[in-house]
Structure formats: C-alpha cells, structure tokens
Design a protein around this motif. Structure first.
Motif, PDB file in Angstrom:
ATOM      1  N   TYR A 189     -48.319 -41.404  26.528  1.00  0.00           N
ATOM      2  CA  TYR A 189     -48.899 -40.153  26.042  1.00  0.00           C
ATOM      3  C   TYR A 189     -49.877 -39.583  27.080  1.00  0.00           C
ATOM      4  CZ  TYR A 189     -47.912 -42.849  21.738  1.00  0.00           C
ATOM      5  OH  TYR A 189     -47.341 -43.629  20.766  1.00  0.00           O
TER       6      TYR A 189
ATOM      7  N   TYR B  54     -53.228 -37.066  26.729  1.00  0.00           N
ATOM      8  CA  TYR B  54     -54.154 -36.324  25.883  1.00  0.00           C
ATOM      9  C   TYR B  54     -55.155 -35.604  26.770  1.00  0.00           C
ATOM     10  CZ  TYR B  54     -52.787 -38.990  21.690  1.00  0.00           C
ATOM     11  OH  TYR B  54     -52.102 -39.542  20.642  1.00  0.00           O
TER      12      TYR B  54
ATOM     13  N   MET C 137     -64.101 -31.416  20.595  1.00  0.00           N
ATOM     14  CA  MET C 137     -62.783 -31.015  20.075  1.00  0.00           C
ATOM     15  C   MET C 137     -61.850 -32.183  19.836  1.00  0.00           C
ATOM     16  SD  MET C 137     -63.032 -27.874  19.678  1.00  0.00           S
ATOM     17  CE  MET C 137     -61.341 -27.410  19.363  1.00  0.00           C
ATOM     18  N   GLY C 138     -62.277 -33.387  20.027  1.00  0.00           N
ATOM     19  CA  GLY C 138     -61.388 -34.525  19.833  1.00  0.00           C
ATOM     20  C   GLY C 138     -60.305 -34.575  20.905  1.00  0.00           C
TER      21      GLY C 138
ATOM     22  N   SER D 130     -45.124 -50.862  10.791  1.00  0.00           N
ATOM     23  CA  SER D 130     -46.041 -50.055   9.998  1.00  0.00           C
ATOM     24  C   SER D 130     -47.096 -49.334  10.815  1.00  0.00           C
ATOM     25  CB  SER D 130     -46.718 -50.944   8.967  1.00  0.00           C
ATOM     26  OG  SER D 130     -47.342 -52.020   9.616  1.00  0.00           O
TER      27      SER D 130
ATOM     28  N   ASN E 262     -48.846 -48.451  15.074  1.00  0.00           N
ATOM     29  CA  ASN E 262     -49.007 -48.953  16.432  1.00  0.00           C
ATOM     30  C   ASN E 262     -50.394 -48.626  16.930  1.00  0.00           C
ATOM     31  OD1 ASN E 262     -48.382 -46.187  16.530  1.00  0.00           O
ATOM     32  ND2 ASN E 262     -47.821 -46.367  18.668  1.00  0.00           N
TER      33      ASN E 262
ATOM     34  N   PHE F 260     -55.734 -46.765  26.013  1.00  0.00           N
ATOM     35  CA  PHE F 260     -56.058 -45.636  26.879  1.00  0.00           C
ATOM     36  C   PHE F 260     -56.380 -46.079  28.298  1.00  0.00           C
ATOM     37  CE2 PHE F 260     -56.351 -42.009  24.073  1.00  0.00           C
ATOM     38  CZ  PHE F 260     -56.461 -42.592  22.827  1.00  0.00           C
TER      39      PHE F 260
ATOM     40  N   SER G  20     -50.210 -45.321   9.658  1.00  0.00           N
ATOM     41  CA  SER G  20     -51.388 -46.120   9.999  1.00  0.00           C
ATOM     42  C   SER G  20     -52.574 -45.232  10.323  1.00  0.00           C
ATOM     43  CB  SER G  20     -51.089 -47.021  11.196  1.00  0.00           C
ATOM     44  OG  SER G  20     -50.675 -46.257  12.303  1.00  0.00           O
TER      45      SER G  20
ATOM     46  N   LEU H 182     -56.258 -45.420  12.493  1.00  0.00           N
ATOM     47  CA  LEU H 182     -56.930 -46.197  13.524  1.00  0.00           C
ATOM     48  C   LEU H 182     -58.339 -45.665  13.757  1.00  0.00           C
ATOM     49  CD1 LEU H 182     -53.675 -45.980  14.359  1.00  0.00           C
ATOM     50  CD2 LEU H 182     -54.483 -47.349  16.262  1.00  0.00           C
TER      51      LEU H 182
ATOM     52  N   TYR I 121     -61.437 -45.778  16.681  1.00  0.00           N
ATOM     53  CA  TYR I 121     -61.777 -46.063  18.068  1.00  0.00           C
ATOM     54  C   TYR I 121     -63.263 -45.776  18.282  1.00  0.00           C
ATOM     55  CZ  TYR I 121     -56.845 -46.209  19.490  1.00  0.00           C
ATOM     56  OH  TYR I 121     -55.522 -46.543  19.643  1.00  0.00           O
TER      57      TYR I 121
ATOM     58  N   GLN J 245     -65.824 -44.599  21.351  1.00  0.00           N
ATOM     59  CA  GLN J 245     -65.813 -44.022  22.688  1.00  0.00           C
ATOM     60  C   GLN J 245     -67.232 -43.867  23.194  1.00  0.00           C
ATOM     61  OE1 GLN J 245     -64.066 -40.077  23.156  1.00  0.00           O
ATOM     62  NE2 GLN J 245     -63.505 -40.542  25.270  1.00  0.00           N
TER      63      GLN J 245
ATOM     64  N   PRO K 226     -61.591 -44.279  24.942  1.00  0.00           N
ATOM     65  CA  PRO K 226     -61.741 -44.879  23.610  1.00  0.00           C
ATOM     66  C   PRO K 226     -61.275 -46.334  23.630  1.00  0.00           C
ATOM     67  CG  PRO K 226     -60.634 -42.744  23.492  1.00  0.00           C
ATOM     68  CD  PRO K 226     -60.689 -43.123  24.935  1.00  0.00           C
TER      69      PRO K 226
ATOM     70  N   PHE L 105     -60.249 -49.583  21.097  1.00  0.00           N
ATOM     71  CA  PHE L 105     -59.700 -49.824  19.771  1.00  0.00           C
ATOM     72  C   PHE L 105     -60.642 -50.663  18.918  1.00  0.00           C
ATOM     73  CE2 PHE L 105     -56.567 -50.517  16.606  1.00  0.00           C
ATOM     74  CZ  PHE L 105     -56.573 -51.860  16.278  1.00  0.00           C
TER      75      PHE L 105
ATOM     76  N   MET M 136     -56.982 -51.069  13.023  1.00  0.00           N
ATOM     77  CA  MET M 136     -55.820 -50.352  12.520  1.00  0.00           C
ATOM     78  C   MET M 136     -55.628 -50.735  11.058  1.00  0.00           C
ATOM     79  SD  MET M 136     -51.871 -50.149  13.769  1.00  0.00           S
ATOM     80  CE  MET M 136     -51.327 -51.721  13.130  1.00  0.00           C
TER      81      MET M 136
ATOM     82  N   LEU N  19     -64.008 -42.268  16.783  1.00  0.00           N
ATOM     83  CA  LEU N  19     -62.826 -41.441  16.567  1.00  0.00           C
ATOM     84  C   LEU N  19     -61.920 -42.065  15.518  1.00  0.00           C
ATOM     85  CD1 LEU N  19     -61.978 -40.741  20.306  1.00  0.00           C
ATOM     86  CD2 LEU N  19     -62.854 -39.069  18.696  1.00  0.00           C
TER      87      LEU N  19
ATOM     88  N   TYR O 107     -44.906 -41.893  15.321  1.00  0.00           N
ATOM     89  CA  TYR O 107     -45.837 -42.682  16.132  1.00  0.00           C
ATOM     90  C   TYR O 107     -46.773 -41.854  16.983  1.00  0.00           C
ATOM     91  CZ  TYR O 107     -43.186 -46.561  14.448  1.00  0.00           C
ATOM     92  OH  TYR O 107     -42.591 -47.459  13.624  1.00  0.00           O
ATOM     93  N   LYS O 108     -46.800 -40.563  16.781  1.00  0.00           N
ATOM     94  CA  LYS O 108     -47.834 -39.765  17.437  1.00  0.00           C
ATOM     95  C   LYS O 108     -49.100 -39.871  16.603  1.00  0.00           C
ATOM     96  CE  LYS O 108     -45.525 -35.933  17.422  1.00  0.00           C
ATOM     97  NZ  LYS O 108     -45.251 -34.485  17.587  1.00  0.00           N
ATOM     98  N   LEU O 109     -50.228 -39.959  17.277  1.00  0.00           N
ATOM     99  CA  LEU O 109     -51.507 -40.020  16.582  1.00  0.00           C
ATOM    100  C   LEU O 109     -52.175 -38.655  16.593  1.00  0.00           C
ATOM    101  CD1 LEU O 109     -53.114 -43.351  17.830  1.00  0.00           C
ATOM    102  CD2 LEU O 109     -51.994 -42.898  15.651  1.00  0.00           C
TER     103      LEU O 109
ATOM    104  N   PHE P 136     -55.816 -37.026  16.130  1.00  0.00           N
ATOM    105  CA  PHE P 136     -57.210 -37.441  16.168  1.00  0.00           C
ATOM    106  C   PHE P 136     -58.109 -36.435  15.465  1.00  0.00           C
ATOM    107  CE2 PHE P 136     -57.664 -41.117  18.953  1.00  0.00           C
ATOM    108  CZ  PHE P 136     -56.401 -41.196  19.509  1.00  0.00           C
ATOM    109  N   GLY P 137     -59.173 -36.962  14.855  1.00  0.00           N
ATOM    110  CA  GLY P 137     -60.256 -36.110  14.387  1.00  0.00           C
ATOM    111  C   GLY P 137     -61.161 -35.761  15.553  1.00  0.00           C
ATOM    112  N   LYS P 138     -62.177 -34.915  15.270  1.00  0.00           N
ATOM    113  CA  LYS P 138     -63.087 -34.487  16.330  1.00  0.00           C
ATOM    114  C   LYS P 138     -64.114 -35.554  16.686  1.00  0.00           C
ATOM    115  CE  LYS P 138     -62.623 -29.568  15.470  1.00  0.00           C
ATOM    116  NZ  LYS P 138     -63.306 -28.292  15.195  1.00  0.00           N
TER     117      LYS P 138
END
Lengths: 115, 110
Positions: free
Chosen positions: A33, A35, A41-42, A100, A102, A106, B32, B34, B36, B38, B43, B45, B48, B88, B96-98, B100-102
């Motif tokens: 990915y 980002y 702004m996350g 369930s 992943n 980063f 799921s 998650l 994090y 930061q 970030p 982990f 989960m 976060l 499987y794309k996440l 995110f919140g702010k």
C-alpha cells in the motif's frame, strides 16, 4: 530485520518535476500500500496492490502512478508535482491471511515538499 | 463509503490518569479493527480486534470491540509521558484495505 524500507526519507521537489518514491519489503507479503498523511487528516490510501502485476486505486490516486513487477517492490511515481502533493508518504505491506483480518506494517515514511 | 471517526481529536492529561479513546466505524463487510500508536515516524501496531466483547490487553493498554454498536475503545491506565502520541484507529473490510480515522492526539504532562 528490515521489514518495509522506503527511500528517500526527505526530498524537495520543484513544481512540475517528477520523481519516484521507492518501497521494498522482505516479509514476502502479498499486499502492499501507499498512504499519504497530511496534518490532522489521518492516512489516505493512494494505491494498493494485491500481488505482483496487480494494482488498484485507493481514495486519492490522482497525480500518482504505481507498478508492482515483483512481490518485494512497490514504487510510487509522482508526475508533474504540485504543491498539494506536499505530504508524508508511507508505504506498507500485509499478509493476506484470508481469514478474519490482517495487520499492516509501515515503512518509516518519506517527507516530500513541493515548492 | 467506508468511514472511521475517532474522538476526542485531542486530549491532555496528567501522568497517572486513565484515558479512554473512542473509535466508531462504518465499513462494508467488516473484518477487523486495528489500533496504532504514532510518535514521530511510522505508526506502530498495538492491537487487532475481530470479535466482540473480547478484551485485548498489553501492559497498561487494553482495547475492546463492539460489533453490534460498531465501535471500539482503547484504554490506557496510569498514563506516562511516553504514552504521548497520536493514536490511530483503522477498520478493514473484506478487500483488506484499511480505512483510518484522523487520530487522537494524546498529550501526557508530568
């Protein structure tokens, strides 16, 4: 113990120039990915890849391109850089367990300024 | 469109306080959630969560998920200055794309 490695860590780019942010992972993860993170702004997904040869757009793909020729590498290209692309860019990877959920891991981030 | 909302956006506490961070989500085919932490860089982990009502714990941090009400909380007890960070929350669906919140900016003062 490399994990996800991004280069460069910092870069200043002039408006209209192009550049590539490099990303490589050594965990044999199939998903990768990109980002971008702007203050307050996350994290916004730019592009992602589910495996070598397969890429797809995320939330904010305009102005960017990606390729995934190998499992390990997922470079992000900025064409005709604009000030709006000033941001911190994070590459990440994950192993699709097919169950369930992943966890994504980063890289350290690339701070890019467009002037 | 998938959405994750965190609250509060920022929080200032004193060392030793207990804090609760909130995360609500709307994700298609949710799989799921998650958390994090930061600090200056990437970030890292924390947890989960995939099942409702099962608390995950790591030292002074704990988290729980409510899939019926679509939210999660992250608790930090006996806070320390080293807990100062942006926390976060991210929710993942079947693709499987996440999303995110702010983030919540936590500042712990000595």
């Amino acid at each position: 113990n490399a994990g996800v490695t991004q280069t460069p860590k910092f870069h200043i780019l002039k408006i209209g120039q192009s550049m590539t942010l490099q990303c490589t992972q050594d965990m044999n993860h199939n998903y990768m990915y990109w980002y971008r993170q702007d203050p307050g702004m996350g994290l916004k997904l730019i592009y992602y890849s589910v495996g070598a040869g397969i890429t797809d757009k995320g939330e904010v793909p305009n102005g960017y391109n990606v390729s995934r020729s190998t499992t390990e590498d997922f470079p992000l290209r900025l064409e005709l850089a604009a000030p709006s692309q000033t941001s911190v860019y994070f590459c990440a990877s994950s192993l699709n367990t097919g169950t369930s959920g992943n966890t994504i891991y980063f890289g350290e981030g690339s701070w890019l300024t467009v002037v | 469109e998938d959405k994750v909302v965190q609250s509060p956006l920022s929080l200032v506490v004193h060392e030793g306080d207990t804090v609760t961070l909130n995360c609500s989500y709307e994700v298609t085919n949710f799989r799921s959630l998650l958390w994090y932490k930061q600090e200056k860089k990437a970030p890292t982990f924390l947890f989960m969560l995939t099942s409702s009502g099962i608390e995950k714990k790591s030292g002074r941090l704990s988290s729980i998920l409510d899939k019926k009400e679509l939210f999660s909380i992250l608790n930090i007890t006996a806070t320390q200055t080293g807990d100062s960070a942006v926390y976060l929350c991210a929710a993942g669906g079947s693709n499987y794309k996440l999303t995110f919140g702010k983030g919540t900016l936590l500042t712990v003062n000595p």
